[in-house]
Motif scaffolding. Structure first.
Motif, PDB file in Angstrom:
ATOM      1  N   GLU A   1       0.823  -1.201   0.000  1.00  0.00           N
ATOM      2  CA  GLU A   1       0.000   0.000   0.000  1.00  0.00           C
ATOM      3  C   GLU A   1       0.863   1.259   0.000  1.00  0.00           C
ATOM      4  O   GLU A   1       0.521   2.268  -0.642  1.00  0.00           O
ATOM      5  CB  GLU A   1      -0.931   0.001   1.216  1.00  0.00           C
TER       6      GLU A   1
ATOM      7  N   LYS B   1       1.978   1.789  -3.487  1.00  0.00           N
ATOM      8  CA  LYS B   1       0.882   2.345  -4.285  1.00  0.00           C
ATOM      9  C   LYS B   1       0.697   3.829  -3.979  1.00  0.00           C
ATOM     10  O   LYS B   1       0.447   4.634  -4.885  1.00  0.00           O
ATOM     11  CB  LYS B   1      -0.406   1.577  -4.001  1.00  0.00           C
ATOM     12  N   LEU B   2       0.792   4.209  -2.708  1.00  0.00           N
ATOM     13  CA  LEU B   2       0.638   5.603  -2.313  1.00  0.00           C
ATOM     14  C   LEU B   2       1.735   6.459  -2.934  1.00  0.00           C
ATOM     15  O   LEU B   2       1.465   7.573  -3.425  1.00  0.00           O
ATOM     16  CB  LEU B   2       0.669   5.719  -0.791  1.00  0.00           C
TER      17      LEU B   2
ATOM     18  N   GLU C   1       2.194  10.441  -9.551  1.00  0.00           N
ATOM     19  CA  GLU C   1       1.260  10.747 -10.629  1.00  0.00           C
ATOM     20  C   GLU C   1       0.620  12.122 -10.420  1.00  0.00           C
ATOM     21  O   GLU C   1       0.439  12.889 -11.374  1.00  0.00           O
ATOM     22  CB  GLU C   1       0.203   9.647 -10.707  1.00  0.00           C
ATOM     23  N   VAL C   2       0.260  12.416  -9.158  1.00  0.00           N
ATOM     24  CA  VAL C   2      -0.330  13.734  -8.866  1.00  0.00           C
ATOM     25  C   VAL C   2       0.670  14.838  -9.166  1.00  0.00           C
ATOM     26  O   VAL C   2       0.327  15.875  -9.763  1.00  0.00           O
ATOM     27  CB  VAL C   2      -0.788  13.790  -7.395  1.00  0.00           C
TER      28      VAL C   2
ATOM     29  N   ILE D   1       3.385   5.834  -5.672  1.00  0.00           N
ATOM     30  CA  ILE D   1       3.117   5.942  -7.114  1.00  0.00           C
ATOM     31  C   ILE D   1       2.036   6.987  -7.370  1.00  0.00           C
ATOM     32  O   ILE D   1       2.134   7.806  -8.304  1.00  0.00           O
ATOM     33  CB  ILE D   1       2.703   4.570  -7.677  1.00  0.00           C
ATOM     34  N   ALA D   2       0.982   6.971  -6.526  1.00  0.00           N
ATOM     35  CA  ALA D   2      -0.102   7.947  -6.701  1.00  0.00           C
ATOM     36  C   ALA D   2       0.400   9.369  -6.490  1.00  0.00           C
ATOM     37  O   ALA D   2       0.019  10.298  -7.225  1.00  0.00           O
ATOM     38  CB  ALA D   2      -1.235   7.623  -5.729  1.00  0.00           C
ATOM     39  N   ARG D   3       1.288   9.552  -5.508  1.00  0.00           N
ATOM     40  CA  ARG D   3       1.849  10.882  -5.272  1.00  0.00           C
ATOM     41  C   ARG D   3       2.643  11.365  -6.479  1.00  0.00           C
ATOM     42  O   ARG D   3       2.557  12.538  -6.877  1.00  0.00           O
ATOM     43  CB  ARG D   3       2.737  10.854  -4.033  1.00  0.00           C
TER      44      ARG D   3
END
Length: 862
Positions: A796, A799-800, A806-807, A802-804
């Motif tokens: 997790e 994943k977090l 992307e943002v 990676i999301a950061r």
């Protein structure tokens, strides 16, 4: 008058009574003792006082002693009057532990009265009748203890200790043991302390306390003959009393036969002792062999009581061969040297002198319903090779062995050869495209030599590929830049045919089962290909199982080739029928060479099981084909090892991973196939034991020599070596796959790990009770859950992150490329580049492409 005289004697006695006076007192006392219980309490009291005060003189008179023995003058704990011989001695600890009544009352427990009562018959454990009464009491208490506590399989420690005290008392009193009538009665009373279970189990785990009769028990020296069915005495009586106590050494044959019956479980970590037990049983049989009936011998021959393979298993005598030249463990064994003195007995029980075809078939028949372990599979292959060699050597009649022969299939189960198929080089091309559940394929370890010897059919002879929708074929004259007429001219070229002949000859020398055709045959084959080869747009085929014409096609609906998505049947790039009369090549995807497909078709028609590397010959100039073959060195090549073969050093197969078991104290047998790992967490690999090895007494772990790869031996600690057991795991598919992955890396279940740790601690003299075992197992389970939770947390977190990113990328993408401060909100017309409002107002040309713009459009974001 008597009472008055007795009273007078008692009250007015002179200090030195005369002889005459003493005689008169004796007579009066004897009369007073008659019907003592019927006299008034005051008179009873006077008599008792007189006895107590004058006992020193009275005890010399035997007539008074005999009279007191038959007089009810003792008040017991229940208030009644009893003779001394009806009551127990309160100073005897065993009697006070076993009985609560029939003891003298409070008045008679003083030192003075106890002495009187003991002289007049008070019962003690030195009396035979009292001992027998104690024995029956212990028998009653033992039976009550077993029935009162539901599920109890042993008597309480308190009762067992009382039984020990009783037997110690009997053994210390030799007069009792010389009394034949006493021993005859005692022999049948279950009052003797004994233990049931394996007598040398570490920490006494699995050993239960019992009370039994001498007639049902055995001596400790006789434990190898009956320890599973008879309790073992903790203390043996003198040998002169055995006959009277009905104690037999050795035990009778019926007891030994019952002991040898197969048991659900055997003691672990006691392997050497079990080999010794077998030796003792054979020695016993050797002594009594002449007295056994043919029925007894027949029963013995069916019992697996002979320990073998370094004490790791029990087998019947017909599993042994006196002279065994090949390793067939665990389905057949070389007779251990320890058992050589008993060869005559073992032969009558089924021992074989040498390995024969009938013997080999018998060994195979015992495995018909088993899923073979790696060691069993290895032994079966060895047996099949032996049978094949013997048949070829002696040219025996096939009808003598063919009906009973079995071979292993891909599921490691034995089956009749005529029910199986083997994957030949041509049939191997079909395997991925057929539904194997409708077929029964022979195991990969069964060589082609064995398949041919046992008449196992080829897959290519039973499964045929046929065109689907023949009428829909759309022929082509060329595919891409490759023209069909050019291919035909090349195939008919003499120089091309000579070059192909050279390649075929070189590959036939290194490919088993492939015989190079002579040049005229090869020339006719290439001419036939030139005549019949066609290019088509699509090829769809189906696979049929003969002779029932059963469709066994296994077409994938989710093809990863974009051009072939949503195919309803099997789609191919080429097709050659069984008679070589129809040869088709379909238009392939752009990344597949058409000439490679032509080379495949040529290889197939020429009978080569491998692809001939001749695709480049179709491109080369005329008459340069032979020189190109020499430049490319096409004569070199190696055949890949068959997949599915158990080879030392390679990762274990998933089906074998479900059979691994951990037992660090287990000995290993020379030649046994095992799983091992160099470090925790690594995948398990196959290895072979190089010599018999077992742990020393009290040793928790030990090292053993292991052949980890061909011709390479390493020393591995026993905790990193796993043996292949026989058990299955029934679970859902996801759990099943997860369990296989764990076992491939040597991760055994928590309960097995706890059991292994418990055995290691027991070997070191440290016992772990059930509560501690359960706590240890729960700890391991919680540790596994913690590890899974930590792994999920890390996932997790990734994943977090990676999301950061992307943002951040999205935010940067919205910034103006000129000032890198403001967000873009203006589009320039006509070029379409974007920038912020402030930067667009400061320029008249696009800062990216230098186009003069006349207007802009504002970007609105919802």
């Amino acid at each position: 008058m008597d009472c008055f005289c007795f009273k007078g004697l008692f009250v007015n006695q002179p200090k030195r009574p005369t002889r005459r006076k003493n005689g008169a007192a004796r007579i009066v006392l004897l009369r007073a003792l008659e019907r003592f219980e019927e006299k008034p309490e005051s008179e009873q009291e006077d008599i008792l006082i007189y006895l107590s005060m004058n006992w020193k003189d009275l005890q010399q008179d035997s007539s008074i002693i005999e009279a007191l023995k038959e007089t009810r003058f003792v008040t017991s704990t229940d208030g009644g009057l009893y003779k001394p011989k009806d009551l127990f001695d309160p100073g005897d600890a065993l009697l006070t532990s076993l009985f609560s009544d029939k003891f003298p009352g409070e008045r008679f427990v003083s030192n003075g009265w106890i002495s009187i009562l003991r002289n007049t018959g008070l019962r003690t454990t030195r009396d035979a009748d009292t001992v027998l009464q104690c024995a029956r009491r212990i028998e009653f208490l033992g039976a009550e203890s077993m029935t009162k506590h539901v599920g109890a399989n042993q008597v309480s420690l308190e009762i067992w200790s009382l039984a020990e005290t009783l037997i110690d008392t009997v053994l210390e009193n030799s007069a009792l043991l010389h009394d034949h009538s006493f021993c005859s009665v005692l022999a049948k009373i279950a009052c003797v302390p004994a233990e049931k279970g394996f007598p040398f189990r570490t920490g006494k785990r699995g050993v239960t306390r019992v009370v039994c009769s001498y007639s049902d028990a055995i001596l400790l020296d006789d434990w190898p003959l009956a320890w599973t069915v008879a309790p073992i005495l903790s203390k043996a009586p003198p040998d002169y009393s055995w006959g009277a106590l009905q104690l037999r050494s050795p035990p009778p044959f019926t007891t030994v036969l019952n002991h040898l019956q197969p048991k659900a479980s055997l003691p672990r970590s006691c392997f050497f002792t079990l080999e010794y037990a077998t030796f003792k049983v054979l020695k016993y049989l050797d002594t009594y062999w002449g007295t056994l009936s043919s029925s007894d011998v027949s029963k013995l021959s069916k019992l697996p009581f002979v320990a073998t393979a370094n004490g790791t298993m029990f087998v019947t005598a017909n599993y042994f061969v006196t002279h065994l030249k090949i390793n067939l463990w665990p389905i057949a064994h070389q007779l251990p040297l320890r058992y050589l003195p008993f060869v005559k007995i073992l032969k009558e029980l089924g021992l074989h002198d040498t390995l024969s075809i009938s013997c080999a078939k018998m060994f195979l028949s015992k495995l018909r319903h088993n899923v073979l372990s790696p060691n069993e599979l290895h032994a079966v292959i060895e047996l099949l090779n032996f049978i094949c060699d013997e048949i070829g050597l002696h040219k025996s009649d096939r009808s003598n062995w063919e009906s009973e022969l079995v071979v292993p299939d891909t599921d490691c189960r034995l089956a009749r050869p005529n029910l199986c198929l083997y994957i030949d080089p041509f049939g191997s091309r079909y395997v991925k495209y057929i539904d194997s559940s409708k077929l029964r394929l022979v195991h990969h370890d069964v060589s082609e030599r064995l398949c041919l010897a046992f008449s196992i059919r080829k897959l290519s002879d039973v499964v045929v590929e046929e065109l689907d929708c023949v009428g829909d074929l759309q022929t082509l004259e060329e595919i891409g830049s490759i023209s069909l007429p050019d291919i035909r001219l090349k195939l008919l070229s003499r120089s091309f045919q000579v070059a192909v002949s050279s390649v075929v000859s070189s590959f036939s020398s290194i490919t088993s089962g492939f015989k190079s055709p002579d040049f005229p045959t090869l020339e006719r084959s290439l001419d036939s290909i030139a005549e019949k080869l066609q290019f088509v747009q699509f090829i769809y085929t189906r696979f049929w199982l003969l002779p029932k014409s059963l469709d066994v096609t296994c077409a994938s609906m989710d093809s990863i080739i974009p051009e072939w998505e949503h195919a309803s049947s099997h789609r191919g790039l080429y097709y050659v029928d069984r008679s070589n009369t129809c040869m088709l090549i379909a238009e392939p995807p752009s990344y597949v060479s058409v000439l490679d497909l032509v080379a495949i078709v040529v290889s197939h028609v020429l009978g080569s099981p491998v692809l001939l590397p001749i695709a480049s010959l179709f491109h080369c100039p005329q008459d340069s084909e032979t020189e190109l073959v020499d430049i490319l060195k096409l004569s070199s090549g190696e055949r890949e090892m068959d997949r599915g073969t158990v080879s030392l050093g390679r990762d274990i197969f998933p089906q074998d991973a479900m059979k691994v078991q951990l037992n660090p104290l287990r000995p290993f047998y020379k030649g046994e196939i095992v799983a091992w790992q160099s470090e925790n967490g690594e995948k398990l690999k196959y290895g072979k034991i190089t010599e018999d090895v077992r742990p020393s007494t009290g040793q928790a772990l030990y090292r053993l020599c292991l052949e980890t790869s061909p011709q390479k031996t390493e020393t591995i600690i026993s905790s990193h070596v796993f043996w292949f057991g026989d058990f299955s795991m029934a679970c859902k598919s996801s759990t099943y796959t997860h369990a296989i992955k764990e076992l491939e890396h040597g991760l055994v279940p928590a309960n097995e790990f706890v059991q292994a740790v418990d055995e290691m601690l027991s070997a070191a003299g440290i016992n772990m009770d059930m509560d501690k075992q359960r706590l240890h197992q729960n700890t391991l389970y919680l540790q596994e859950q913690l590890n899974e939770s930590q792994a999920a947390l890390v996932l997790e977190q990734v994943k977090l992150e990676i999301a950061r990113k992307e943002v951040y990328t999205a935010e940067v993408g919205l910034l103006c490329r000129i000032c890198m401060t403001n967000e873009i909100d203006i589009t320039i017309v006509p070029c379409g580049h974007v920038l912020c409002h402030q930067c667009s107002s400061d320029v008249s040309r696009c800062p990216f492409c230098r186009v003069q713009f006349s207007t802009t459009i504002r970007i609105l974001r919802s």
